[in-house]
Scaffold this motif. Structure first.
Motif, PDB file in Angstrom:
ATOM      1  N   ILE A   5       1.841 -15.658  -0.419  1.00 42.14           N
ATOM      2  CA  ILE A   5       1.622 -15.153  -1.905  1.00 42.14           C
ATOM      3  C   ILE A   5       3.000 -14.385  -2.309  1.00 42.14           C
ATOM      4  O   ILE A   5       3.488 -13.900  -1.579  1.00 42.14           O
ATOM      5  N   ASP A   6       3.335 -14.771  -3.670  1.00 44.70           N
ATOM      6  CA  ASP A   6       4.163 -13.700  -4.270  1.00 44.70           C
ATOM      7  C   ASP A   6       3.815 -12.311  -4.258  1.00 44.70           C
ATOM      8  O   ASP A   6       2.757 -12.233  -5.041  1.00 44.70           O
ATOM      9  N   PRO A   7       4.414 -11.379  -3.678  1.00 49.68           N
ATOM     10  CA  PRO A   7       3.697  -9.920  -3.649  1.00 49.68           C
ATOM     11  C   PRO A   7       3.597  -9.682  -4.966  1.00 49.68           C
ATOM     12  O   PRO A   7       2.571  -8.623  -5.497  1.00 49.68           O
ATOM     13  N   LYS A   8       4.349  -9.901  -6.252  1.00 49.73           N
ATOM     14  CA  LYS A   8       4.200  -9.465  -7.431  1.00 49.73           C
ATOM     15  C   LYS A   8       3.106  -9.900  -8.030  1.00 49.73           C
ATOM     16  O   LYS A   8       2.732  -9.596  -9.254  1.00 49.73           O
ATOM     17  N   GLU A   9       2.281 -10.960  -7.542  1.00 47.56           N
ATOM     18  CA  GLU A   9       1.034 -11.421  -7.921  1.00 47.56           C
ATOM     19  C   GLU A   9      -0.178 -10.412  -7.588  1.00 47.56           C
ATOM     20  O   GLU A   9      -1.416 -10.625  -7.991  1.00 47.56           O
ATOM     21  N   ILE A  10      -0.046  -9.484  -6.471  1.00 46.76           N
ATOM     22  CA  ILE A  10      -1.178  -8.717  -5.815  1.00 46.76           C
ATOM     23  C   ILE A  10      -1.315  -7.671  -6.896  1.00 46.76           C
ATOM     24  O   ILE A  10      -0.386  -6.872  -7.234  1.00 46.76           O
ATOM     25  N   ASP A  11      -2.545  -7.442  -7.323  1.00 48.14           N
ATOM     26  CA  ASP A  11      -3.072  -6.367  -8.154  1.00 48.14           C
ATOM     27  C   ASP A  11      -3.216  -5.071  -7.464  1.00 48.14           C
ATOM     28  O   ASP A  11      -3.090  -4.113  -8.104  1.00 48.14           O
ATOM     29  N   TYR A  12      -4.013  -4.960  -6.379  1.00 43.78           N
ATOM     30  CA  TYR A  12      -4.579  -3.945  -5.626  1.00 43.78           C
ATOM     31  C   TYR A  12      -4.184  -3.858  -4.324  1.00 43.78           C
ATOM     32  O   TYR A  12      -4.089  -5.106  -3.585  1.00 43.78           O
ATOM     33  N   LEU A  13      -3.680  -2.719  -3.863  1.00 40.51           N
ATOM     34  CA  LEU A  13      -3.691  -2.754  -2.218  1.00 40.51           C
ATOM     35  C   LEU A  13      -4.748  -1.399  -1.937  1.00 40.51           C
ATOM     36  O   LEU A  13      -4.611  -0.348  -2.286  1.00 40.51           O
ATOM     37  N   ILE A  14      -5.809  -2.063  -1.213  1.00 46.09           N
ATOM     38  CA  ILE A  14      -6.806  -1.175  -0.948  1.00 46.09           C
ATOM     39  C   ILE A  14      -6.521  -0.704   0.654  1.00 46.09           C
ATOM     40  O   ILE A  14      -6.294  -1.504   1.642  1.00 46.09           O
ATOM     41  N   ILE A  15      -6.234   0.764   0.668  1.00 45.42           N
ATOM     42  CA  ILE A  15      -6.018   1.271   2.006  1.00 45.42           C
ATOM     43  C   ILE A  15      -7.216   2.014   2.492  1.00 45.42           C
ATOM     44  O   ILE A  15      -7.733   2.965   2.014  1.00 45.42           O
ATOM     45  N   SER A  16      -7.738   1.161   3.659  1.00 47.29           N
ATOM     46  CA  SER A  16      -9.010   1.929   4.183  1.00 47.29           C
ATOM     47  C   SER A  16      -8.949   3.160   4.887  1.00 47.29           C
ATOM     48  O   SER A  16      -9.667   4.102   4.714  1.00 47.29           O
ATOM     49  N   HIS A  17      -7.820   3.464   5.326  1.00 52.50           N
ATOM     50  CA  HIS A  17      -7.239   4.828   5.662  1.00 52.50           C
ATOM     51  C   HIS A  17      -6.028   5.018   6.285  1.00 52.50           C
ATOM     52  O   HIS A  17      -5.339   3.919   6.081  1.00 52.50           O
ATOM     53  N   THR A  18      -5.165   6.014   6.354  1.00 48.15           N
ATOM     54  CA  THR A  18      -3.899   6.298   6.195  1.00 48.15           C
ATOM     55  C   THR A  18      -3.273   6.435   7.732  1.00 48.15           C
ATOM     56  O   THR A  18      -2.191   6.987   7.756  1.00 48.15           O
ATOM     57  N   GLU A  19      -3.869   6.066   8.587  1.00 47.99           N
ATOM     58  CA  GLU A  19      -3.450   6.063   9.902  1.00 47.99           C
ATOM     59  C   GLU A  19      -2.111   5.154  10.055  1.00 47.99           C
ATOM     60  O   GLU A  19      -2.525   4.028   9.444  1.00 47.99           O
ATOM     61  N   PRO A  20      -1.198   5.597  10.742  1.00 46.21           N
ATOM     62  CA  PRO A  20       0.086   4.819  10.614  1.00 46.21           C
ATOM     63  C   PRO A  20      -0.261   3.243  10.934  1.00 46.21           C
ATOM     64  O   PRO A  20       0.753   2.287  10.689  1.00 46.21           O
ATOM     65  N   ASP A  21      -1.132   2.863  11.991  1.00 45.92           N
ATOM     66  CA  ASP A  21      -1.112   1.582  12.441  1.00 45.92           C
ATOM     67  C   ASP A  21      -1.623   0.526  11.295  1.00 45.92           C
ATOM     68  O   ASP A  21      -1.539  -0.658  11.396  1.00 45.92           O
ATOM     69  N   HIS A  22      -2.269   1.322  10.199  1.00 47.40           N
ATOM     70  CA  HIS A  22      -2.482   0.642   9.007  1.00 47.40           C
ATOM     71  C   HIS A  22      -1.926   0.596   7.818  1.00 47.40           C
ATOM     72  O   HIS A  22      -1.833  -0.169   7.010  1.00 47.40           O
ATOM     73  N   SER A  23      -1.421   1.929   7.859  1.00 43.51           N
ATOM     74  CA  SER A  23      -0.576   2.108   6.507  1.00 43.51           C
ATOM     75  C   SER A  23       0.907   2.000   6.501  1.00 43.51           C
ATOM     76  O   SER A  23       1.699   2.594   5.881  1.00 43.51           O
ATOM     77  N   GLY A  24       1.288   1.740   7.958  1.00 37.46           N
ATOM     78  CA  GLY A  24       2.742   1.671   8.291  1.00 37.46           C
ATOM     79  C   GLY A  24       3.769   1.114   7.246  1.00 37.46           C
ATOM     80  O   GLY A  24       5.045   1.367   7.082  1.00 37.46           O
ATOM     81  N   LEU A  25       3.196   0.003   6.482  1.00 40.00           N
ATOM     82  CA  LEU A  25       4.076  -0.695   5.880  1.00 40.00           C
ATOM     83  C   LEU A  25       3.838  -0.569   4.269  1.00 40.00           C
ATOM     84  O   LEU A  25       4.492  -1.458   3.276  1.00 40.00           O
ATOM     85  N   VAL A  26       2.873   0.489   3.871  1.00 43.99           N
ATOM     86  CA  VAL A  26       2.773   0.708   2.450  1.00 43.99           C
ATOM     87  C   VAL A  26       4.096   0.981   1.629  1.00 43.99           C
ATOM     88  O   VAL A  26       4.035   0.359   0.372  1.00 43.99           O
ATOM     89  N   LYS A  27       5.015   1.666   1.905  1.00 43.73           N
ATOM     90  CA  LYS A  27       6.243   1.935   1.208  1.00 43.73           C
ATOM     91  C   LYS A  27       7.041   0.652   1.161  1.00 43.73           C
ATOM     92  O   LYS A  27       7.340   0.367   0.127  1.00 43.73           O
ATOM     93  N   ASP A  28       7.127  -0.250   1.964  1.00 39.66           N
ATOM     94  CA  ASP A  28       7.626  -1.544   1.989  1.00 39.66           C
ATOM     95  C   ASP A  28       7.114  -2.494   1.369  1.00 39.66           C
ATOM     96  O   ASP A  28       7.615  -2.988   0.443  1.00 39.66           O
ATOM     97  N   PHE A  29       5.540  -2.406   1.221  1.00 37.76           N
ATOM     98  CA  PHE A  29       4.920  -3.179   0.529  1.00 37.76           C
ATOM     99  C   PHE A  29       5.240  -2.993  -1.205  1.00 37.76           C
ATOM    100  O   PHE A  29       5.255  -3.878  -2.089  1.00 37.76           O
ATOM    101  N   LEU A  30       5.145  -1.556  -1.234  1.00 38.41           N
ATOM    102  CA  LEU A  30       5.317  -1.197  -2.797  1.00 38.41           C
ATOM    103  C   LEU A  30       6.683  -1.588  -3.311  1.00 38.41           C
ATOM    104  O   LEU A  30       7.158  -1.635  -4.766  1.00 38.41           O
TER     105      LEU A  30
END
Length: 574
Positions: A80-105
């Motif tokens: 998908i084109d990331p610019k089409e994504i409306d929501y990023l749901i973060i289940s919790h902030t441990e780095p193995d799941h949130s490690g790419l949040v900055k890159d995604f944004l």
């Protein structure tokens, strides 16, 4: 299904699979990872699972580990084109799941980050730039359209204070991140092969969820109020669908057994400071091995009234030290509450969390002792980044504390000598053996008598290992060890040595002549014979694990020697 390899070591691959027509799993497969956060070993690698939900609006649930940065982002852009994504749901902030949040944004600045209040605060500090955000609470919903109404379930401490579950009312999928997961890497998206995954599922529960059993039951109670759940989309390992009810029931039963314990210990930590959470988790695991319950409490997020109640009903307190210059009101208030609520005859254990700026232990320990508390284990002071041996010290310290709390029950049991059943059970005799094992930087040993040959081909044996034995952590499926067989008339010195009570982390082989076996474990030079073994399976039997192992190699030092035999008067204790 698509699997894209990356030609580096360790092996990292990405797998995508449409688990419903409009829900895609993006699974980052870490085939060769053999440790997770150092404190426990992995036999089958792990995965980091992320999910894409398409309605009129589109949501991404979690990201991945930073080691998958380019591979994950390329895969996402291929879907998908990331610019089409409306929501990023973060289940919790441990780095193995949130490690790419900055890159995604950076790719999707229009997306709204949806998370618990604590998680949003953490992400603000992580990203260091403004982003759209939505703080959600238990029971709140987001409508993606086309029936995809996402309802959120508060699930703190599973196993992070800011954890939320997300339930899609259209598909019946519950996104649970760490809960109901396992460190098991395979190409199978789902849990078709229950036998293959069940040992890793249980091991994962024991390491991460068992110390949070009360939180597990609270979350499952909230889950019961949702609609029908037909799939658990977890954060690690295969998704649960084919054996869903069986595996959920196991969590419920294991957690109910934990919470029925008569005694409990409060373990306080800080989720995002140093190694506080991981070290405290290792201590908690050691405590639960003794049958004592644990309540894990994050000093940063807990309510002071709740802290007071937990301390009040606990027989022991474990405290991972906070930063000395902390000016966060919640931490300061809760630290004061713990000290004020502590009472005489409780046990206290304290450890540095190696955040480079820990509150000094000694002055605080003095205050607890002046209040009448007794040390449950020697204070743990770390001078460097925690290694395997440090986590083993933490686990053994927790076990020592738990054993101290249950010693009166053991003494009472040992004095019950008038039971005919106990006397009859005592007539079951066995040989005398010493089990030795090494895994990584950690070595341990245990005197054993409940050993029996169990198969001819392949040659195999069973050993009953008490759950609170330190060596139990080194006898998981796939682990290797040595069974040293003691010789009649020549075993007394070895038996005396290994019957000693060792301090956490102490060298159990100091002063003992050994050599190293092919499997890396110590062979006792004065043993009559030895067998090199590998654990094949484990069966739970109330206070013991029955460990079945295949024998790979063996030698006898004295062909004329006889195995030492152990006789007991009663069968209700060793």
């Amino acid at each position: 299904m698509v699997a894209t390899p990356i030609k580096t070591q360790p092996r990292l691959t990405i797998q995508t699979d449409d688990i419903t027509p409009d829900t895609t799993a993006i699974r980052s497969l870490d085939w060769d990872r053999d440790r997770f956060d150092i404190e426990f070993g992995l036999q089958n690698g792990t995965t980091y699972n992320s999910y894409l939900i398409r309605g009129d609006k589109i949501a991404l649930v979690d990201t991945s580990h930073a080691k998958f940065r380019q591979l994950y982002l390329d895969t996402l852009k291929g879907l998908i084109d990331p610019k089409e994504i409306d929501y990023l749901i973060i289940s919790h902030t441990e780095p193995d799941h949130s490690g790419l949040v900055k890159d995604f944004l950076e790719l999707a600045p229009q997306a709204t980050v949806v998370a618990a209040k604590m998680a949003i605060k953490f992400l603000e500090d992580l990203v260091h730039q403004p982003f759209k955000k939505q703080v959600i609470k238990n029971g709140e919903q987001i409508d993606l359209g086309q029936g995809h109404v996402i309802e959120f379930v508060n699930a703190p401490n599973l196993h992070w204070p800011d954890t939320i579950f997300s339930y899609d009312h259209k598909t019946g999928i519950l996104f649970t991140c760490d809960a109901f997961g396992m460190h098991y890497c395979s190409n199978a998206t789902f849990d078709e092969d229950l036998k293959a995954i069940e040992k890793d599922y249980r091991f994962y529960y024991d390491c991460l969820m068992g110390p949070n059993a009360r939180s597990v039951l609270s979350a499952m109670k909230r889950m019961d109020q949702l609609g029908e759940i037909n799939t658990v989309a977890n954060g690690h390992g295969p998704l649960l669908r084919h054996n869903l009810n069986e595996l959920l029931d196991r969590y419920r039963n294991w957690s109910e057994a934990q919470t029925k314990a008569e005694k409990s210990v409060a373990v306080f930590y800080i989720s995002d400071y140093g190694y506080s959470d991981r070290l405290s988790q290792a201590v908690a695991k050691g405590i639960t091995k003794t049958g004592v319950a644990v309540e894990m409490v994050d000093l940063r997020s807990a309510d002071s009234t709740e802290v007071h109640e937990i301390v009040n009903r606990s027989v022991g307190i474990v405290l991972g030290m906070p930063p000395s210059d902390s000016n966060q009101e919640d931490i300061v208030t809760n630290m004061g509450t713990v000290l004020a609520a502590a009472k005489e005859k409780q046990l206290i254990g304290m450890l540095e969390s190696y955040g480079d700026n820990d509150e000094p232990i000694d002055p605080l320990m003095t205050k607890f002792r002046e209040a009448g508390l007794k040390p449950g284990f020697p204070v743990i002071k770390l001078k460097d980044t925690p290694a395997e041996a440090d986590y083993q010290v933490c686990e053994e310290s927790g076990t020592d504390l738990g054993q101290f709390l249950t010693r009166k029950d053991l003494v009472k049991q040992m004095k019950s000598l008038d039971s005919d059943l106990d006397k009859a059970m005592g007539r079951l005799s066995g040989g005398l053996y010493i089990i030795t094992a090494t895994k990584g930087d950690v070595s341990s040993a245990m005197l054993a008598s409940w050993v029996s040959q169990a198969s001819f081909e392949p040659p195999g044996l069973t050993i009953a290992v008490a759950k609170d034995r330190a060596i139990e952590s080194l006898m998981q499926v796939g682990d290797r060890f040595i069974l040293n067989i003691l010789e009649e008339g020549k075993y007394q010195s070895l038996m005396k040595h290994f019957l000693k009570r060792f301090k956490p982390g102490a060298d159990r082989f100091a002063g003992i002549k050994t050599q190293t076996a092919n499997n890396g474990s110590p062979i006792l030079n004065d043993a009559l014979a030895y067998l090199e073994c590998e654990v094949s399976s484990r069966m739970e039997c109330s206070d013991h694990w029955i460990v079945y192992s295949q024998v790979e190699l063996g030698r006898v030092s004295n062909p004329d020697g006889l195995t030492a035999v152990h006789h007991r008067k009663v069968g209700n204790h060793y």
